[in-house]
Design an enzyme around this catalytic site. Structure first.
Site, PDB file in Angstrom:
ATOM      1  N   SER A   1     -12.382 -39.829  10.972  1.00 31.72           N
ATOM      2  CA  SER A   1     -12.289 -38.467  10.847  1.00 31.72           C
ATOM      3  C   SER A   1     -11.109 -37.206  10.379  1.00 31.72           C
ATOM      4  CB  SER A   1     -13.237 -37.653  11.346  1.00 31.72           C
ATOM      5  OG  SER A   1     -14.757 -37.824  11.331  1.00 31.72           O
TER       6      SER A   1
ATOM      7  N   LYS B   1     -11.246 -35.889   6.980  1.00 26.29           N
ATOM      8  CA  LYS B   1     -11.843 -34.947   6.369  1.00 26.29           C
ATOM      9  C   LYS B   1     -10.594 -33.021   6.490  1.00 26.29           C
ATOM     10  CE  LYS B   1     -16.090 -36.459   8.726  1.00 26.29           C
ATOM     11  NZ  LYS B   1     -16.374 -36.502   9.596  1.00 26.29           N
TER      12      LYS B   1
ATOM     13  N   SER C   1     -17.414 -32.108  13.293  1.00 26.85           N
ATOM     14  CA  SER C   1     -17.399 -33.150  11.875  1.00 26.85           C
ATOM     15  C   SER C   1     -18.426 -33.815  11.256  1.00 26.85           C
ATOM     16  CB  SER C   1     -16.361 -34.407  13.002  1.00 26.85           C
ATOM     17  OG  SER C   1     -15.047 -35.286  12.139  1.00 26.85           O
TER      18      SER C   1
ATOM     19  N   LYS D   1      -7.967 -31.302  14.475  1.00 28.14           N
ATOM     20  CA  LYS D   1      -8.738 -32.084  13.805  1.00 28.14           C
ATOM     21  C   LYS D   1      -8.461 -33.358  14.492  1.00 28.14           C
ATOM     22  CE  LYS D   1     -12.352 -33.262  11.296  1.00 28.14           C
ATOM     23  NZ  LYS D   1     -12.822 -34.106  12.975  1.00 28.14           N
TER      24      LYS D   1
END
Length: 326
Positions: A104, A107, A161, A277
């Protein structure tokens, strides 16, 4: 204004260099090697003086000079790196050019493309593309017919997320997920992240969806130049109120997955985490990228990829940030 012009010049130069390298490799019959490792360590390193470096395309980027620490038994993840934005050095790196799955952390690029090509006030109607059925996939629990602003979707993308938010953003911006992936790849090339290829906006595993720790630094560093991105990744929770397909008002509170931002993990004394993140899949392991600031004002980006557990992920990241103050 002057810095903005310089950033644009740097990005154009990076794009030209990447294109030249690709063409040279194809002409020599080595196109497949470009995909695996577009630059060798020597090609990405500088032994030049600081004055000479300032004349290169990477003048405002962190580039290893060969003096960084890369022997540390406390860093057990498969790849990791610490980047000093203050002086452009890379105090620690391990396998930072190895092609790996980003999960993820993908992203970050999704958000960057959305911020540069979308309008935060746009109303987005969620389509069937946002129905993600893969076991264990992270979601922000939006549904076809829901109507949210692009800004709300970005919070749903980056805090819990939400893979569903990523799909909704992609379709809104580009019309389809493949078309949005093309935009992601164009942006990556422009940044010099030529060890990277995306096939989707969320990071679910695909053998043709990969990046490197160094390229994640390039992407995250660029995203942090966007004030809205900085605000989103520096937020611990967000309350969203929107309308569903039946016209009813619904609400959710999304919590940030980065445990340094929620207080569940503590950075080393003298270091403040300002954003980041997470990313986790079975293939990618446990991954995290964070921005941080030392008490003396120095800014850093640190990356950990493929730790074998969540405790190991945060242990590795804390050990990495310890190098800022020790």
């Amino acid at each position: 204004m002057e810095r903005s012009v310089q950033v644009k010049r740097n990005r154009r130069a990076v794009s030209c260099l990447a294109a030249a390298l690709l063409c040279a490799a194809l002409l020599s019959g080595c196109g497949s090697e470009v995909k695996e490792r577009p630059y060798s360590l020597a090609e990405r390193s500088f032994s030049a003086s600081g004055e000479e470096k300032a004349e290169t395309f990477a003048a405002d980027l962190c580039v290893p000079d060969g003096s960084g620490d890369y022997e540390d038994s406390e860093i057990t993840a498969e790849a990791a790196a610490l980047f000093s934005l203050e002086d452009g050095t890379v105090p620690y790196y391990k396998n930072m050019y190895e092609k790996m799955y980003p999960a993820s952390i993908t992203k970050v690029m999704t958000a960057l493309v959305a911020l540069r090509h979308g309008n935060l006030a746009d109303e987005v109607t969620v389509t069937e593309d946002a129905v993600i059925t893969e076991s264990g996939a992270s979601l922000c629990n939006i549904h076809p017919g829901d109507r949210l602003t692009l800004e709300q979707l970005l919070y749903g993308l980056m805090l819990p997320s939400g893979n569903d938010a990523g799909a909704a953003i992609a379709v809104h911006i580009a019309g389809s997920i493949p078309a949005f992936a093309d935009m992601m790849n164009e942006e990556a090339l422009a940044l010099g992240a030529t060890g990277t290829h995306f096939t989707n906006p969320h990071g679910l595993t695909d053998e043709d969806h990969y990046t490197t720790a160094y390229d994640l630094y390039l992407i995250f560093n660029e995203a942090m130049k966007e004030p809205k991105f900085r605000k989103i990744v520096g937020t611990s929770s967000y309350y969203a109120e929107y309308v569903n397909g039946a016209g009813e008002t619904v609400s959710q509170t999304w919590k940030m997955g980065n445990q340094y931002m929620t207080g569940e993990q503590q950075a080393p004394e003298g270091v403040t985490v300002t954003g980041g993140k997470t990313g986790t899949t079975q293939a990618a392991g446990y991954c995290l990228i964070v921005s941080s600031e030392a008490d003396d004002g120095g800014e850093y980006i640190s990356v950990v990829m493929k730790a074998d557990s969540r405790p190991a992920l945060y242990g590795n990241m804390t050990n990495l940030m310890n190098k800022i103050v020790n």
